[in-house]
Design a protein around this motif. Sequence first.
Motif, PDB file in Angstrom:
ATOM      1  N   PHE A   1     -76.950 -33.537 -53.039  1.00 27.42           N
ATOM      2  CA  PHE A   1     -78.375 -33.821 -52.994  1.00 27.42           C
ATOM      3  C   PHE A   1     -79.139 -32.693 -52.302  1.00 27.42           C
ATOM      4  CE2 PHE A   1     -76.572 -38.174 -53.288  1.00 27.42           C
ATOM      5  CZ  PHE A   1     -77.233 -38.582 -54.432  1.00 27.42           C
ATOM      6  N   ASN A   2     -80.449 -32.697 -52.484  1.00 26.34           N
ATOM      7  CA  ASN A   2     -81.317 -31.663 -51.894  1.00 26.34           C
ATOM      8  C   ASN A   2     -80.830 -30.265 -52.262  1.00 26.34           C
ATOM      9  OD1 ASN A   2     -82.872 -33.686 -50.363  1.00 26.34           O
ATOM     10  ND2 ASN A   2     -80.977 -33.910 -49.192  1.00 26.34           N
ATOM     11  N   SER A   3     -80.321 -30.139 -53.490  1.00 25.60           N
ATOM     12  CA  SER A   3     -79.771 -28.869 -53.970  1.00 25.60           C
ATOM     13  C   SER A   3     -80.503 -28.462 -55.244  1.00 25.60           C
ATOM     14  CB  SER A   3     -78.269 -28.999 -54.239  1.00 25.60           C
ATOM     15  OG  SER A   3     -77.584 -29.336 -53.053  1.00 25.60           O
ATOM     16  N   LYS A   4     -81.491 -27.624 -55.092  1.00 19.87           N
ATOM     17  CA  LYS A   4     -82.318 -27.210 -56.221  1.00 19.87           C
ATOM     18  C   LYS A   4     -81.749 -25.939 -56.845  1.00 19.87           C
ATOM     19  CE  LYS A   4     -87.057 -25.931 -57.490  1.00 19.87           C
ATOM     20  NZ  LYS A   4     -87.086 -26.859 -58.627  1.00 19.87           N
ATOM     21  N   VAL A   5     -81.404 -26.022 -58.118  1.00 16.88           N
ATOM     22  CA  VAL A   5     -80.880 -24.854 -58.826  1.00 16.88           C
ATOM     23  C   VAL A   5     -82.054 -23.964 -59.217  1.00 16.88           C
ATOM     24  CG1 VAL A   5     -79.580 -24.034 -60.816  1.00 16.88           C
ATOM     25  CG2 VAL A   5     -78.890 -26.150 -59.668  1.00 16.88           C
ATOM     26  N   LEU A   6     -82.063 -22.767 -58.664  1.00 15.67           N
ATOM     27  CA  LEU A   6     -83.166 -21.838 -58.917  1.00 15.67           C
ATOM     28  C   LEU A   6     -82.977 -21.082 -60.228  1.00 15.67           C
ATOM     29  CD1 LEU A   6     -83.530 -20.352 -55.303  1.00 15.67           C
ATOM     30  CD2 LEU A   6     -84.782 -22.269 -56.331  1.00 15.67           C
ATOM     31  N   SER A   7     -81.721 -20.745 -60.532  1.00 15.26           N
ATOM     32  CA  SER A   7     -81.460 -19.986 -61.754  1.00 15.26           C
ATOM     33  C   SER A   7     -79.983 -20.090 -62.116  1.00 15.26           C
ATOM     34  CB  SER A   7     -81.840 -18.511 -61.574  1.00 15.26           C
ATOM     35  OG  SER A   7     -81.027 -17.917 -60.562  1.00 15.26           O
TER      36      SER A   7
ATOM     37  N   LYS B   1     -63.113 -15.378 -70.461  1.00 13.42           N
ATOM     38  CA  LYS B   1     -63.872 -14.172 -70.088  1.00 13.42           C
ATOM     39  C   LYS B   1     -65.133 -14.456 -69.284  1.00 13.42           C
ATOM     40  CE  LYS B   1     -62.466 -11.512 -74.169  1.00 13.42           C
ATOM     41  NZ  LYS B   1     -62.979 -10.766 -75.351  1.00 13.42           N
ATOM     42  N   GLY B   2     -65.566 -15.713 -69.217  1.00 12.98           N
ATOM     43  CA  GLY B   2     -66.864 -15.945 -68.602  1.00 12.98           C
ATOM     44  C   GLY B   2     -66.952 -17.179 -67.730  1.00 12.98           C
ATOM     45  N   LYS B   3     -67.920 -17.151 -66.820  1.00 13.30           N
ATOM     46  CA  LYS B   3     -68.242 -18.290 -65.966  1.00 13.30           C
ATOM     47  C   LYS B   3     -69.753 -18.288 -65.737  1.00 13.30           C
ATOM     48  CE  LYS B   3     -63.812 -18.399 -63.477  1.00 13.30           C
ATOM     49  NZ  LYS B   3     -63.351 -19.705 -63.978  1.00 13.30           N
ATOM     50  N   TRP B   4     -70.261 -19.413 -65.244  1.00 13.00           N
ATOM     51  CA  TRP B   4     -71.671 -19.521 -64.916  1.00 13.00           C
ATOM     52  C   TRP B   4     -71.871 -19.462 -63.408  1.00 13.00           C
ATOM     53  CZ3 TRP B   4     -75.803 -19.274 -68.063  1.00 13.00           C
ATOM     54  CH2 TRP B   4     -75.597 -19.479 -69.427  1.00 13.00           C
ATOM     55  N   ASN B   5     -72.820 -18.646 -62.987  1.00 15.04           N
ATOM     56  CA  ASN B   5     -73.195 -18.563 -61.576  1.00 15.04           C
ATOM     57  C   ASN B   5     -74.527 -19.274 -61.377  1.00 15.04           C
ATOM     58  OD1 ASN B   5     -70.945 -16.992 -60.843  1.00 15.04           O
ATOM     59  ND2 ASN B   5     -71.972 -15.119 -61.482  1.00 15.04           N
ATOM     60  N   LEU B   6     -74.538 -20.222 -60.445  1.00 14.35           N
ATOM     61  CA  LEU B   6     -75.739 -21.005 -60.162  1.00 14.35           C
ATOM     62  C   LEU B   6     -76.266 -20.632 -58.779  1.00 14.35           C
ATOM     63  CD1 LEU B   6     -74.025 -22.669 -62.269  1.00 14.35           C
ATOM     64  CD2 LEU B   6     -75.053 -24.704 -61.297  1.00 14.35           C
ATOM     65  N   THR B   7     -77.498 -20.192 -58.730  1.00 12.81           N
ATOM     66  CA  THR B   7     -78.150 -19.913 -57.448  1.00 12.81           C
ATOM     67  C   THR B   7     -78.851 -21.187 -57.001  1.00 12.81           C
ATOM     68  OG1 THR B   7     -78.464 -17.587 -58.046  1.00 12.81           O
ATOM     69  CG2 THR B   7     -79.795 -18.459 -56.230  1.00 12.81           C
ATOM     70  N   VAL B   8     -78.372 -21.743 -55.890  1.00  9.48           N
ATOM     71  CA  VAL B   8     -78.811 -23.069 -55.451  1.00  9.48           C
ATOM     72  C   VAL B   8     -79.454 -22.986 -54.073  1.00  9.48           C
ATOM     73  CG1 VAL B   8     -78.081 -25.442 -55.001  1.00  9.48           C
ATOM     74  CG2 VAL B   8     -76.924 -24.096 -56.775  1.00  9.48           C
ATOM     75  N   ASN B   9     -80.634 -23.592 -53.985  1.00  3.69           N
ATOM     76  CA  ASN B   9     -81.358 -23.634 -52.710  1.00  3.69           C
ATOM     77  C   ASN B   9     -81.176 -24.995 -52.050  1.00  3.69           C
ATOM     78  OD1 ASN B   9     -84.541 -24.386 -51.629  1.00  3.69           O
ATOM     79  ND2 ASN B   9     -83.450 -22.686 -50.702  1.00  3.69           N
TER      80      ASN B   9
ATOM     81  N   SER C   1     -81.444 -22.706 -47.034  1.00  2.00           N
ATOM     82  CA  SER C   1     -80.456 -21.655 -47.308  1.00  2.00           C
ATOM     83  C   SER C   1     -80.186 -21.592 -48.808  1.00  2.00           C
ATOM     84  CB  SER C   1     -79.158 -21.943 -46.558  1.00  2.00           C
ATOM     85  OG  SER C   1     -78.588 -23.172 -47.010  1.00  2.00           O
ATOM     86  N   THR C   2     -79.669 -20.466 -49.260  1.00  2.00           N
ATOM     87  CA  THR C   2     -79.354 -20.268 -50.678  1.00  2.00           C
ATOM     88  C   THR C   2     -77.889 -19.890 -50.825  1.00  2.00           C
ATOM     89  OG1 THR C   2     -81.614 -19.547 -51.142  1.00  2.00           O
ATOM     90  CG2 THR C   2     -79.942 -18.976 -52.760  1.00  2.00           C
ATOM     91  N   GLU C   3     -77.250 -20.497 -51.814  1.00  2.00           N
ATOM     92  CA  GLU C   3     -75.830 -20.241 -52.050  1.00  2.00           C
ATOM     93  C   GLU C   3     -75.587 -20.120 -53.547  1.00  2.00           C
ATOM     94  OE1 GLU C   3     -71.480 -22.271 -50.960  1.00  2.00           O
ATOM     95  OE2 GLU C   3     -73.327 -23.035 -50.052  1.00  2.00           O
ATOM     96  N   VAL C   4     -74.598 -19.311 -53.925  1.00  2.88           N
ATOM     97  CA  VAL C   4     -74.241 -19.148 -55.332  1.00  2.88           C
ATOM     98  C   VAL C   4     -72.942 -19.904 -55.604  1.00  2.88           C
ATOM     99  CG1 VAL C   4     -73.621 -17.536 -57.164  1.00  2.88           C
ATOM    100  CG2 VAL C   4     -75.406 -16.919 -55.521  1.00  2.88           C
TER     101      VAL C   4
END
Length: 517
Positions: free
Chosen positions: A97-103, A130-138, A144-147
């Motif tokens: 919760f309280n985790s907003k995905v910025l991009s 070959k691939g993964k998704w990176n989520l930038t989360v506020n 704070s921001t975490e990937v």
Amino acid sequence: MERKVGIIGAGISGLLACKYTLSKGYTPVVFESRSSIGGVWTKTLETTKLQTPKPIFQFSDFPWPSSVVEDFPSHSQVLDYLQSYVHHFGLLRHIKFNSKVLSIAYEGPPEEEMQAWELWGGAGEPFGSKGKWNLTVNDTHNLSTEVYQVDFLILCIGRFSDVPNIPEFPAGKGPEMFHGKVIHSMEYAAMDFERAAEFIKGKRTTVVGFQKHALDIAMECSTANGGEHPCRVLYKTEHWTVTDYQPWGVPLAYLYLNRFSELLIHKPGEGFLLSLLATILSPVRWGFSKFVESYIKRKLSLEKFGMVPKHSFLNEISSCLISTLPEGFYDRVEEGSILLKKAPKFGFCKEGIVVDGESTPLETDLVILATGFKGDEKLKDIFVSPTFRDYIIGSPTASLPLYRECIHPRIPQLAVIGFSESVSNLYTSEMRCRWVAELLDGKFKLPSIKEMEKDAERWDKYMKQYSGEYYRRSCIGSVHIWYNDQLCKDMGWNPKRKKGFIPELFQPYGPMDYCPS
């Protein structure tokens, strides 16, 4: 090997995605910007009720409790139902919760290589090596921001929240000219009930729009102010609204939610015989629509109020625009506490609103824009890649180009749930989440990119044919069973869920027909 599935949003679609990916042994992580589950049900109007009858708005393996006897439960009852579902299936521990995905950003092969792929993700697999998704989360609490990195991503961000649709006005005619206050319905819904009631009390209020939110807000304003300060409803287009689902005593589901009703419609990917049958039966299709329209016109005295829509009821249901009219709405119009005003175009002046072609302003203190949301922009803006942004929205003259309304053929390891609508979004989201879970589990493979794109084009053609100007809403309203048949065939299920020819043809379909065996 642990496979991590990222899910953005803990509304109905996000909860379903969590439940079904978890059932397949994956590790779901749900990112929710708010502090609770429920999506649009967490912040709504005091008088909001369920739009669709309870029997077609329920989980296939978790029916409504017997204590809920209303056909159209209140928003608090819906929220309690969703919370019970979460606790019953142990989903809470998977939600941040309280985790907003910025991009979101795809980390994988270069775009040139991906553009040359013939199969989704290169090999047609949901998990690409070959691939993964990176989520930038506020973290909205400590800022704070975490990937986070996930192997597969499901977007359940909804289309009716966060990004308001504000009409554009010519220079000198915008809200800045108005000396009163202009807000979007989203701001009104965000208020607690006591504050909202106080906010509209004693104000001459104008509500812009004629969909469910607009109607509910108008009723609340009418209740607060009565005839002393009538609530004006400014609308562009008349719409078919329903007070019940029993036109002339016939359940609406028997007219639009069974296989016979879908024989009357030209369906995406149908063969020659079904197409011929739909053409032959077109008078029946017309008759069903007129049957319902005649009931609504009589029941609500629409001709008396000049509110008869110019389009058909079939067009309305095919566009997922059907609204349940608040009880007593036209009684309020009759008594004068709600005023209806058609205004295809309007602007603002110091005193209030000026309708194009009229010189006298409509004096008002408060304007509430119940003009919807920009769901496509919300979906597009979450991607970092400009290429993926263009892909996900597609052509401005086409509906969202998703295969099975879930998968974009050229965006790997990602699904979208909850953007495309139906007559009951919970029911539809559950089927889609089960389909995605089976895809992740390797129970079936997707066709080539070109074949998926051709299929999306066929659905776009259907939507334009029956939804008219509202085709970009991506609605499967009048071919719900046909759509579910495609999902069932993909998953290896028998699409025929009834016992016997007559029930199969004429009995309405609902969530319980797809109950897990």
